[in-house]
Design a protein around this motif. Structure first.
Motif, PDB file in Angstrom:
ATOM      1  N   ARG A   4       0.834  -1.203   0.000  1.00  0.00           N
ATOM      2  CA  ARG A   4       0.000   0.000   0.000  1.00  0.00           C
ATOM      3  C   ARG A   4       0.871   1.255   0.000  1.00  0.00           C
ATOM      4  O   ARG A   4       0.603   2.205  -0.747  1.00  0.00           O
ATOM      5  N   ILE A   5       1.916   1.268   0.816  1.00  0.00           N
ATOM      6  CA  ILE A   5       2.810   2.430   0.868  1.00  0.00           C
ATOM      7  C   ILE A   5       3.539   2.587  -0.457  1.00  0.00           C
ATOM      8  O   ILE A   5       3.698   3.707  -0.969  1.00  0.00           O
ATOM      9  N   GLU A   6       3.979   1.465  -1.039  1.00  0.00           N
ATOM     10  CA  GLU A   6       4.653   1.543  -2.337  1.00  0.00           C
ATOM     11  C   GLU A   6       3.724   2.156  -3.383  1.00  0.00           C
ATOM     12  O   GLU A   6       4.136   2.977  -4.204  1.00  0.00           O
ATOM     13  N   GLU A   7       2.451   1.767  -3.337  1.00  0.00           N
ATOM     14  CA  GLU A   7       1.472   2.307  -4.280  1.00  0.00           C
ATOM     15  C   GLU A   7       1.312   3.812  -4.091  1.00  0.00           C
ATOM     16  O   GLU A   7       1.270   4.589  -5.059  1.00  0.00           O
ATOM     17  N   LEU A   8       1.238   4.250  -2.831  1.00  0.00           N
ATOM     18  CA  LEU A   8       1.075   5.675  -2.544  1.00  0.00           C
ATOM     19  C   LEU A   8       2.294   6.469  -2.990  1.00  0.00           C
ATOM     20  O   LEU A   8       2.162   7.594  -3.507  1.00  0.00           O
ATOM     21  N   LEU A   9       3.490   5.913  -2.795  1.00  0.00           N
ATOM     22  CA  LEU A   9       4.717   6.615  -3.196  1.00  0.00           C
ATOM     23  C   LEU A   9       4.752   6.817  -4.704  1.00  0.00           C
ATOM     24  O   LEU A   9       5.117   7.897  -5.192  1.00  0.00           O
ATOM     25  N   VAL A  10       4.395   5.778  -5.441  1.00  0.00           N
ATOM     26  CA  VAL A  10       4.394   5.884  -6.902  1.00  0.00           C
ATOM     27  C   VAL A  10       3.363   6.914  -7.358  1.00  0.00           C
ATOM     28  O   VAL A  10       3.633   7.745  -8.232  1.00  0.00           O
ATOM     29  N   LYS A  11       2.175   6.886  -6.762  1.00  0.00           N
ATOM     30  CA  LYS A  11       1.135   7.841  -7.131  1.00  0.00           C
ATOM     31  C   LYS A  11       1.542   9.269  -6.747  1.00  0.00           C
ATOM     32  O   LYS A  11       1.192  10.226  -7.452  1.00  0.00           O
ATOM     33  N   GLU A  16      -0.808  11.738  -8.694  1.00  0.00           N
ATOM     34  CA  GLU A  16      -2.142  11.142  -8.820  1.00  0.00           C
ATOM     35  C   GLU A  16      -2.798  10.855  -7.473  1.00  0.00           C
ATOM     36  O   GLU A  16      -3.787  10.134  -7.400  1.00  0.00           O
ATOM     37  N   LEU A  17      -2.295  11.395  -6.387  1.00  0.00           N
ATOM     38  CA  LEU A  17      -2.869  11.140  -5.063  1.00  0.00           C
ATOM     39  C   LEU A  17      -4.166  11.926  -4.874  1.00  0.00           C
ATOM     40  O   LEU A  17      -4.245  13.114  -5.218  1.00  0.00           O
ATOM     41  N   SER A  18      -5.158  11.269  -4.299  1.00  0.00           N
ATOM     42  CA  SER A  18      -6.365  11.982  -3.889  1.00  0.00           C
ATOM     43  C   SER A  18      -6.074  12.699  -2.570  1.00  0.00           C
ATOM     44  O   SER A  18      -5.027  12.483  -1.947  1.00  0.00           O
ATOM     45  N   ASP A  19      -6.995  13.539  -2.126  1.00  0.00           N
ATOM     46  CA  ASP A  19      -6.792  14.253  -0.858  1.00  0.00           C
ATOM     47  C   ASP A  19      -6.652  13.270   0.300  1.00  0.00           C
ATOM     48  O   ASP A  19      -5.810  13.444   1.186  1.00  0.00           O
ATOM     49  N   ALA A  20      -7.479  12.213   0.285  1.00  0.00           N
ATOM     50  CA  ALA A  20      -7.433  11.223   1.361  1.00  0.00           C
ATOM     51  C   ALA A  20      -6.105  10.467   1.341  1.00  0.00           C
ATOM     52  O   ALA A  20      -5.508  10.205   2.392  1.00  0.00           O
ATOM     53  N   GLU A  22      -3.302  11.589   0.112  1.00  0.00           N
ATOM     54  CA  GLU A  22      -2.256  12.542   0.490  1.00  0.00           C
ATOM     55  C   GLU A  22      -2.105  12.570   2.007  1.00  0.00           C
ATOM     56  O   GLU A  22      -0.983  12.578   2.547  1.00  0.00           O
ATOM     57  N   LYS A  23      -3.231  12.576   2.722  1.00  0.00           N
ATOM     58  CA  LYS A  23      -3.192  12.571   4.189  1.00  0.00           C
ATOM     59  C   LYS A  23      -2.629  11.252   4.709  1.00  0.00           C
ATOM     60  O   LYS A  23      -1.861  11.225   5.674  1.00  0.00           O
ATOM     61  N   GLU A  24      -3.015  10.149   4.073  1.00  0.00           N
ATOM     62  CA  GLU A  24      -2.531   8.833   4.490  1.00  0.00           C
ATOM     63  C   GLU A  24      -1.013   8.744   4.343  1.00  0.00           C
ATOM     64  O   GLU A  24      -0.311   8.286   5.249  1.00  0.00           O
ATOM     65  N   LEU A  25      -0.493   9.220   3.216  1.00  0.00           N
ATOM     66  CA  LEU A  25       0.956   9.189   2.996  1.00  0.00           C
ATOM     67  C   LEU A  25       1.673  10.154   3.925  1.00  0.00           C
ATOM     68  O   LEU A  25       2.750   9.841   4.449  1.00  0.00           O
ATOM     69  N   GLY A  27       0.868  10.936   6.905  1.00  0.00           N
ATOM     70  CA  GLY A  27       0.970  10.299   8.216  1.00  0.00           C
ATOM     71  C   GLY A  27       2.110   9.309   8.270  1.00  0.00           C
ATOM     72  O   GLY A  27       2.831   9.238   9.274  1.00  0.00           O
ATOM     73  N   TRP A  28       2.291   8.549   7.203  1.00  0.00           N
ATOM     74  CA  TRP A  28       3.394   7.571   7.163  1.00  0.00           C
ATOM     75  C   TRP A  28       4.732   8.276   7.141  1.00  0.00           C
ATOM     76  O   TRP A  28       5.673   7.884   7.835  1.00  0.00           O
ATOM     77  N   LEU A  29       4.846   9.360   6.375  1.00  0.00           N
ATOM     78  CA  LEU A  29       6.100  10.108   6.302  1.00  0.00           C
ATOM     79  C   LEU A  29       6.459  10.731   7.642  1.00  0.00           C
ATOM     80  O   LEU A  29       7.648  10.850   7.983  1.00  0.00           O
ATOM     81  N   ALA A  30       5.444  11.112   8.401  1.00  0.00           N
ATOM     82  CA  ALA A  30       5.693  11.757   9.691  1.00  0.00           C
ATOM     83  C   ALA A  30       6.174  10.773  10.758  1.00  0.00           C
ATOM     84  O   ALA A  30       6.703  11.190  11.792  1.00  0.00           O
ATOM     85  N   GLU A  31       6.014   9.487  10.505  1.00  0.00           N
ATOM     86  CA  GLU A  31       6.386   8.497  11.509  1.00  0.00           C
ATOM     87  C   GLU A  31       7.890   8.389  11.710  1.00  0.00           C
ATOM     88  O   GLU A  31       8.364   8.051  12.795  1.00  0.00           O
ATOM     89  N   SER A  32       8.663   8.651  10.661  1.00  0.00           N
ATOM     90  CA  SER A  32      10.102   8.424  10.757  1.00  0.00           C
ATOM     91  C   SER A  32      10.842   9.221   9.690  1.00  0.00           C
ATOM     92  O   SER A  32      10.336   9.418   8.574  1.00  0.00           O
ATOM     93  N   GLU A  33      12.051   9.694  10.018  1.00  0.00           N
ATOM     94  CA  GLU A  33      12.887  10.366   9.023  1.00  0.00           C
ATOM     95  C   GLU A  33      13.259   9.401   7.897  1.00  0.00           C
ATOM     96  O   GLU A  33      13.449   9.815   6.757  1.00  0.00           O
ATOM     97  N   ALA A  34      13.373   8.111   8.251  1.00  0.00           N
ATOM     98  CA  ALA A  34      13.731   7.106   7.243  1.00  0.00           C
ATOM     99  C   ALA A  34      12.673   7.024   6.150  1.00  0.00           C
ATOM    100  O   ALA A  34      12.986   6.739   4.985  1.00  0.00           O
ATOM    101  N   HIS A  35      11.401   7.279   6.505  1.00  0.00           N
ATOM    102  CA  HIS A  35      10.340   7.228   5.513  1.00  0.00           C
ATOM    103  C   HIS A  35      10.502   8.348   4.485  1.00  0.00           C
ATOM    104  O   HIS A  35      10.239   8.160   3.297  1.00  0.00           O
TER     105      HIS A  35
END
Length: 386
Positions: A4-11, A16-20, A22-25, A27-35
């Motif tokens: 799912r994360i790989e799909e969001l990164l490519v989009k 091509e990210l929707s607003d929802a 964009e928020k989901e990704l 949140g994942w990016l905020a979890e860690s600098e590594a992200h």
């Protein structure tokens, strides 16, 4: 990182990210600098592919139908994108699909190998002629570096190095600067004539302050992909310890690591001449590779997509010796790898994986299709028989 994360990164990269989403990704990016670093690596691969202007038209429907025929299997996908599309490709090795291990075992593998092997990134050093060294990493952009004698290197907004050199008067000493790529690194540089060079891990490119009137000459240790700007009045030369490669305007790959058996020069398009130190000389056609060992040259037809896959952000192997795979992995993940038995070096594999994936992904592929086993001992990785 799940699918799912790989799909969001490519989009995200394709806009091509929707607003929802964009928020989901976010949140994942905020979890860690590594992200955040993973996102930058995805962007870096896209930039390299755009520069190469590669087109790819995958049979996505056919691949999905193939997966549906194996519903009982959990097949690992590697997300790969080309210039205008993003697709999942199956990791295939020795005629079989790579199966997922159960979640617990996979996580254990990630933790163990992650301690000693981290995927590479964009990092390099400029070493000016006077010995002063300047570090360049993936966070540096829109920066001008001024060195010995007024030579300049610009890091542009896409983190591409642009070497501007300096004017050298007739009779004035011509100094040489170096671009050094450590283990676990790679970088791209545009030379002062407009030629582009991609440098792989553990490589060094020596560059004169200004190309001479009658020729353009650089010196390479390690591996580089060259896209040379045509200039019939000034041939382009790549000098290595064992061979000189002469071109006018072309794309080619040179692998000249000191620990390898020979120098491999692979022509993508155009024409190059390879001159061995022993006196033998050959002219290559596109799709040919010259392997130079000692003073002799052996020419063979190759699939250039495998040879140059590192430029596109992938590991791609086609019936490759495990020893050669281990050397590539060692340089990119900056880890020492050794074999318990020399005969294990001759085992051959085929497959593909994005370079910034955890090393455990590649290890799982190899272990699932062979009788070898990887283990961590201290700071090193040992390959043994199961």
């Amino acid at each position: 990182m799940n699918e799912r994360i790989e799909e969001l990164l490519v989009k995200k990269i394709d806009g091509e990210l929707s607003d929802a989403e964009e928020k989901e990704l976010a949140g994942w990016l905020a979890e860690s600098e590594a992200h955040g670093r993973v996102l930058r690596e995805f962007e870096a691969v896209r930039q390299r592919l755009t520069v190469l202007r590669e087109e790819f038209h995958p049979d996505v429907k056919g691949r999905l139908q193939s997966v549906k025929k194996h519903k009982k299997r959990r097949v690992r996908f590697v997300v790969e994108w080309m210039r205008y599309v993003a697709v999942g490709i199956l990791l295939v090795s020795v005629g079989g699909y790579l199966l997922w291990n159960d979640g617990k075992k996979e996580e254990e593998g990630h933790r163990v190998f992650a301690k000693v092997a981290v995927p590479g990134k964009e990092q390099a050093y400029i070493v000016w002629a006077n010995g002063v060294q300047v570090a360049i990493d993936e966070t540096m952009k829109d920066t001008l570096l001024t060195g010995d004698g007024g030579a300049m290197v610009r890091v542009d907004s896409n983190r591409v190095l642009r070497y501007e050199g300096r004017d050298v008067s007739e009779g004035q000493e011509q100094r040489v600067h170096k671009l050094v790529i450590p283990n676990g690194g790679e970088y791209r540089m545009v030379l002062e004539d407009g030629s582009i060079v991609w440098l792989n891990s553990a490589s060094t490119l020596e560059i004169p302050e200004r190309f001479a009137a009658g020729e353009r000459r650089v010196r390479l240790v390690g591996e580089a992909y060259f896209k040379v700007k045509k200039d019939s009045s000034r041939p382009f030369y790549v000098a290595t310890e064992r061979v000189d490669v002469r071109v006018l305007g072309t794309e080619f790959n040179v692998s000249a690591y000191e620990e390898d058996r020979g120098v491999a020069t692979t022509l993508v398009n155009g024409s190059v001449r390879v001159d061995a130190r022993g006196g033998e000389s050959v002219v290559l056609e596109p799709g040919q590779q010259a392997l130079t060992t000692g003073g002799g040259i052996e020419v063979q037809d190759v699939d250039v997509s495998y040879v140059t896959s590192w430029v596109n952000g992938k590991f791609s192997f086609d019936n490759s010796r495990l020893e050669n795979i281990a050397r590539q992995v060692s340089r990119w993940y900056d880890v020492k790898i050794s074999f318990e038995d020399d005969d294990l070096k001759e085992i051959r594999f085929s497959g593909a994986m994005l370079k910034f994936r955890p090393l455990s992904d590649l290890i799982e592929m190899i272990e699932a299709t062979s009788f070898v086993r990887f283990s961590v001992k201290g700071e090193n990785i040992i390959i043994s028989r199961k």
